[in-house]
Design an enzyme around this catalytic site. Structure first.
Site, PDB file in Angstrom:
ATOM      1  N   SER A   1      -9.503   5.763  -3.357  1.00 45.81           N
ATOM      2  CA  SER A   1      -9.565   6.120  -1.941  1.00 45.81           C
ATOM      3  C   SER A   1      -8.168   6.277  -1.352  1.00 45.81           C
ATOM      4  CB  SER A   1     -10.325   5.037  -1.161  1.00 45.81           C
ATOM      5  OG  SER A   1     -10.176   5.199   0.236  1.00 45.81           O
TER       6      SER A   1
ATOM      7  N   TYR B   1     -11.547  -3.351   1.552  1.00 40.35           N
ATOM      8  CA  TYR B   1     -12.005  -2.142   0.876  1.00 40.35           C
ATOM      9  C   TYR B   1     -10.845  -1.488   0.127  1.00 40.35           C
ATOM     10  CZ  TYR B   1     -13.367   2.725   0.231  1.00 40.35           C
ATOM     11  OH  TYR B   1     -13.610   3.962  -0.310  1.00 40.35           O
TER      12      TYR B   1
END
Length: 364
Positions: free
Chosen positions: A153, A178
């Site tokens: 990501s 995350y």
């Protein structure tokens, strides 16, 4: 440019997160472009967001599979279940694995960290272990997993000041759990590539959007709120910029990467050089959030999701930055373009127009 070294035809391919946004679109691409392949889709169908969207995606896959020379098999399971993952690998002996299953979302990682440890760390570890043991006691033509492609990501860049973000940049300062799990995935994959020779490629996705996307993403959430007459919050007082990347561009990039596994080479010390790569996949053109909202409202009106006289100004609120967010995402895709002759090019207006039309059909 890299020369493809994996023919995806006549192969067994595992796609985890197959009912997810990117995963489902990748499976459709494989069904359209490959021949006589077996595609194993794994997804736990959790209720992090509206399950009916996941069911809609699966229905589209199953309808296309009926017309394809490929075989599609769906397994409802979590990759956090090590025994289930091992069973799938043992039974189907995959040639290529694409791990897209993950608990997504920056803000939700603050509310429910357990979900991220379970899926993003334990789940990914289970995939790596299964890939590792795919090389054990092989007989016949099966040689084990030839390429592991996995989702990372843009969040790994944290609050890096240097833009655009390059894969050469240090990414040691995550600002959310995350992001930390995604950076951990890259480190884990590197270790397994070094130790066991698993050819692996990580892909840092930049703000993926499009039809049947995730409802927790800004464009989708804004649409839901506006339709209900609620106020949308625009963070950092509208000064955020995002490298919005249309899902079809993402899938094209993933497919091209799947065909080019990193080669195994020995170093001067006689030890294996990890067959490992990481790429950015982004639009290489960040958009200001206020401009993004303007385009979204125009396309929602054009698609008849909202009336022509909708009063947007009374439904917008400029607010400070949220914890875990970053002010800008901006992908340097030089490596992607050099190695694959490809870079995402779908304009934000074109992508939001397709989303608005889908939203009209699905909800209205």
């Amino acid at each position: 440019m890299l020369t493809p070294n994996i023919d995806l035809n006549n192969k067994t391919i595992i796609v985890t997160g197959a009912a997810g946004f990117i995963g489902s679109n990748l499976v459709l691409e494989l069904l359209n472009k490959t021949e006589n392949s077996k595609i194993i889709g794994i997804d736990n169908m959790n209720d992090y967001y509206d399950v009916s969207i996941k069911e809609w995606r699966l229905k589209n896959i199953q309808e296309l599979a009926k017309k394809s020379s490929d075989e599609f098999l769906f397994i409802k399971e979590t990759i956090a279940n090590a025994d289930a993952v091992k069973k799938v690998f043992d039974e189907y002996k995959p040639d290529v694995v694409v791990n897209l299953a993950a608990q997504a979302g920056v803000r939700y990682s603050i509310e429910n960290p357990d979900a991220y440890i379970e899926s993003n760390l334990i789940g990914f570890y289970n995939i790596l272990e299964a890939c590792r043991h795919s090389y054990d006691n092989n007989d016949g033509d099966y040689k084990g997993v030839g390429h592991l492609v996995y989702a990372s990501s843009s969040s790994v860049y944290g609050t890096n000041k240097k833009i655009p973000y390059s894969t050469e940049d240090k990414v040691d300062n995550p600002v959310s759990l995350y992001a930390a799990t995604k950076k951990s995935n890259e480190l884990m994959a590197h270790a397994y590539s070094k130790l066991y020779g698993i050819p692996s490629t990580g892909l840092r996705f930049f703000t993926v959007y499009g039809p049947a996307g995730r409802p927790d993403m800004a464009y989708f959430g804004f649409t839901n709120k506006l339709l209900k007459g609620e106020t949308i919050k625009i963070f950092n007082f509208g000064n955020c910029k995002r490298d919005f990347t249309y899902v079809d561009d993402i899938v094209t990039g993933v497919y091209k990467v799947m065909e080019c596994a990193p080669e195994k080479k020995m170093g001067e010390d006689g030890l294996l050089i990890p067959p490992y790569r990481v790429y950015n996949i982004g639009n290489n053109a960040p958009e200001n959030l206020l401009d993004f909202v303007q385009i979204l409202q125009e396309e929602l009106i054009a698609a008849k999701v909202l009336p022509d006289d909708y009063d947007f100004e009374s439904h917008k609120e400029l607010v400070p930055m949220q914890p875990g967010d970053v002010p800008i995402t901006y992908a340097d895709v030089t490596d992607l373009e050099r190695d694959f002759g490809f870079k995402p090019q779908t304009s934000l207006r074109e992508g939001l127009r397709k989303f608005a039309k889908w939203y009209k059909e699905f909800y209205c």
